[in-house]
Design a protein around this motif. Structure first.
Motif, mmCIF file in Angstrom:
data_model
loop_
_atom_site.group_PDB
_atom_site.id
_atom_site.type_symbol
_atom_site.label_atom_id
_atom_site.label_comp_id
_atom_site.label_asym_id
_atom_site.label_seq_id
_atom_site.Cartn_x
_atom_site.Cartn_y
_atom_site.Cartn_z
ATOM 1 N N HIS A 89 -34.047 -25.433 34.052
ATOM 2 C CA HIS A 89 -33.256 -26.171 33.063
ATOM 3 C C HIS A 89 -31.828 -25.628 33.018
ATOM 4 N N LEU A 90 -31.689 -24.307 33.037
ATOM 5 C CA LEU A 90 -30.356 -23.714 33.008
ATOM 6 C C LEU A 90 -29.561 -24.083 34.257
ATOM 7 N N ASP A 91 -30.229 -24.116 35.405
ATOM 8 C CA ASP A 91 -29.555 -24.536 36.633
ATOM 9 C C ASP A 91 -29.054 -25.975 36.502
ATOM 10 N N ALA A 92 -29.889 -26.838 35.922
ATOM 11 C CA ALA A 92 -29.498 -28.238 35.746
ATOM 12 C C ALA A 92 -28.326 -28.348 34.774
ATOM 13 N N VAL A 93 -28.389 -27.619 33.692
ATOM 14 C CA VAL A 93 -27.302 -27.650 32.709
ATOM 15 C C VAL A 93 -26.021 -27.104 33.331
ATOM 16 N N GLY A 94 -26.161 -26.134 34.221
ATOM 17 C CA GLY A 94 -25.004 -25.567 34.886
ATOM 18 C C GLY A 94 -24.271 -26.568 35.766
ATOM 19 N N MET A 95 -24.925 -27.652 36.150
ATOM 20 C CA MET A 95 -24.283 -28.672 36.984
ATOM 21 C C MET A 95 -23.508 -29.695 36.160
ATOM 22 N N VAL A 96 -23.646 -29.643 34.855
ATOM 23 C CA VAL A 96 -22.897 -30.560 33.991
ATOM 24 C C VAL A 96 -21.445 -30.112 33.990
ATOM 25 N N PRO A 97 -20.534 -31.035 34.261
ATOM 26 C CA PRO A 97 -19.118 -30.641 34.290
ATOM 27 C C PRO A 97 -18.675 -30.094 32.939
#
Length: 91
Positions: free
Chosen positions: A69-77
């Motif tokens: 989840h943190l990896d996915a959130v990290g891709m949010v600009p």
């Protein structure tokens, strides 16, 4: 307090922690007990160990999911903070 009472308190603490939500846990200091675990408490201790292993396995799955989840959130600009710029072409 006798060693038997200390063993009983320790096992009760472990059982209580296993039955409590993770955010309700309080830190504890390991206790030094001069005698081995009494034979009549061995099955109870084994059950606690098995339950702790189950909880550790569930926590590991949760940690892996949280990392994803943190990896996915990290891709949010990142939030853009640019301000509008106006050029005066007439002047």
């Amino acid at each position: 307090m006798s060693d038997l009472e200390t063993w009983l308190d320790l096992l009760a603490r472990f059982e209580h922690d296993l039955e409590s939500p993770l955010d309700a846990w309080e830190p504890w200091e390991p206790v030094i007990i001069d005698t081995p675990l009494p034979e009549h408490l061995v099955d109870r201790a084994r059950l606690i160990v098995a339950r702790q292993e189950q909880r550790m396995a569930r926590l590991q799955v949760e940690m892996i999911a949280t990392r994803a989840h943190l990896d996915a959130v990290g891709m949010v600009p990142a939030l853009r903070t640019d301000t509008a710029a106006y050029l005066d072409l007439d002047g």
